[in-house]
Design an enzyme around this catalytic site. Structure first.
Site, PDB file in Angstrom:
ATOM      1  CB  CYS A   1      -3.891   2.065  -1.779  1.00 18.22           C
ATOM      2  SG  CYS A   1      -3.902   1.409  -3.448  1.00 18.22           S
ATOM      3  CG  ASP A   2      -3.609  -2.712   1.380  1.00 19.33           C
ATOM      4  OD1 ASP A   2      -3.453  -3.190   0.249  1.00 19.33           O
ATOM      5  OD2 ASP A   2      -2.750  -2.782   2.275  1.00 19.33           O
ATOM      6  CG  LEU A   3      -8.464   0.294   4.345  1.00 22.72           C
ATOM      7  CD1 LEU A   3      -8.539   1.505   5.261  1.00 22.72           C
ATOM      8  CD2 LEU A   3      -9.030  -0.936   5.038  1.00 22.72           C
TER       9      LEU A   3
ATOM     10  CG  ASP B   1      -1.723   1.266   1.374  1.00 20.06           C
ATOM     11  OD1 ASP B   1      -2.881   1.289   0.946  1.00 20.06           O
ATOM     12  OD2 ASP B   1      -1.183   2.249   1.931  1.00 20.06           O
TER      13      ASP B   1
END
Length: 419
Positions: A191-193, A159
């Site tokens: 960004c991961d989320l 991320d």
């Protein structure tokens, strides 16, 4: 007419995805976040983990969940954040027997989620093309840093790195000409989320298509794609103008004042959206003459003269407490708010009223507090049936009930280190 909260809470709850089973081969955050969304909506999510180790985030602490005696358990808070409502099964997928178990579970599932390196599952016969042969209507979602093709496809995706490559950090952080200026990542792995959220939408779209046509499909989700897409108006600004936006910290490039200010005892956000609100703001601050100054009379002029105006406003705001400003500005109709720490967030009356914190039974610690899903559905609301599972908590149950394994077979596989 919308149902009242009391009516909605007293009605029998249904599960939007109660007919869906998800085989979750993901770990860390983007994939587990997607799987948790689906679990909250009622899907049966089976999380496959490495025997004895499990999801990497199980050990990403401190902090750890405390047991009944106040000691650290083996459950890191990071892991707890993204794994509610799942069943944990430990399987060594590097073994032939483990691969057979995962294939059998895929046959019993509607969705497979995975975030292995590009091509890594092919050698185990667990890639989309292999599983499609035995289950043509399977929805299969791969999550990687850079996607399944392109020059970066083989790179590991993190991320933090993608926030940099994807431009997010070029527009996040204080202005370069101010103290502390420079690029800054978000406080959470945004960004991961967001990839987990986009993946959830893509999976639901693919399931709808499958239900209409009987056809499964492959979903290729990449952190970099998501990071560039979520630049939203900033990306559109560049495409329209050819000029790269710059960092503004807590200020706004097009509106003044629209930023944070230090009060006598803390900080507030002031979001002045028009000239009338600006006049009310400076009147509350005892500086009404600023609204009559031709340099500040309109937003375009305030933007042009921000370096003169903002220090004057900062001096004005420091003369009162945070709560005094919020009370007086709210009464005057000027948009504002505090900058809360997380203790203040979870103690906020609006957060409490919305039920954003849930308390679930936990087999080791008695209970665990978690942040609830923000999705509010009147008929099929998210349900919180189970805390994040202990490592391998449901291995016997799933192999016995779904695949018909006898207890002696399960014990034998466990002795071999396959489970």
């Amino acid at each position: 007419m919308q149902p009242t909260a009391d009516a909605a809470s007293s009605a029998p709850s249904q599960k939007s995805l109660g007919h869906i089973r998800v085989l979750d081969l993901t770990r860390v955050l983007a994939g587990p976040w997607c799987a948790q969304n689906l679990a909250d909506l009622g899907a049966d999510v089976i999380k496959i983990e490495r025997p004895g180790v499990g999801d990497d985030t199980r050990t990403w602490g401190p902090p750890y969940l405390k047991d009944a005696q106040g000691r650290d358990s083996s459950e890191a808070a990071y892991y707890l954040a993204a794994n509610r409502g799942k069943r944990s099964v430990t399987v060594d997928i590097a073994s032939a027997e483990g691969q057979a178990i995962v294939r059998a579970l895929a046959l019993q599932s509607d969705v497979v989620l995975e975030n292995y390196k590009v091509g890594q599952l092919r050698k185990y016969g667990l890639d989309y093309e292999s599983l499609k042969q035995i289950k043509p209507d399977l929805v299969y979602c791969s999550i990687t840093g850079f996607g399944q093709d392109g020059p970066y496809a083989e790179r590991p995706g993190y991320d933090f790195i993608v926030q940099g490559i994807g431009g997010f950090m070029s527009i996040t952080g204080e202005r370069d000409d101010l103290p502390g200026g420079g690029p800054q990542k978000a406080g959470v792995a945004i960004c991961d989320l967001m990839t987990g959220m986009y993946a959830s939408i893509a999976v639901l779209a693919a399931l709808t298509h499958r239900d209409r046509t009987g056809e499964g499909q492959y979903i290729d989700m990449a952190l970099l794609d998501v990071q560039v897409a979520m630049l939203a108006n900033m990306g559109a600004n560049f495409l329209a103008s050819g000029t790269a936006p710059k960092r503004w910290g807590n200020a706004h490039p097009n509106i003044v004042p629209y930023q944070t200010f230090a009060t006598a005892d803390g900080h507030i956000i002031v979001a002045v959206g028009n000239d009338g609100q600006f006049r009310k703001f400076v009147e509350v601050g005892g500086r009404p003459e600023l609204a009559d100054d031709e340099r500040f009379a309109s937003n375009p002029m305030r933007v042009r003269h921000r370096d003169i105006l903002v220090p004057l406003l900062a001096e004005m705001v420091r003369e009162k407490s945070r709560q005094a400003w919020i009370s007086e500005l709210e009464a005057a109709g000027v948009p504002c708010g505090p900058i809360n720490n997380l203790g203040e967030v979870f103690d906020d009356p609006q957060v409490k009223a919305r039920g954003i914190c849930v308390d679930l039974p936990h087999p080791v610690t008695g209970h665990v507090k978690l942040t609830a899903s923000p999705m509010k559905l009147s008929v099929t609301p998210p349900q919180y049936d189970a805390a994040p599972p202990l490592l391998g908590q449901h291995t016997d149950e799933v192999l016995r009930d779904l695949l018909g394994y006898r207890q002696d077979q399960i014990a034998g596989l466990r002795e071999q280190g396959i489970l």
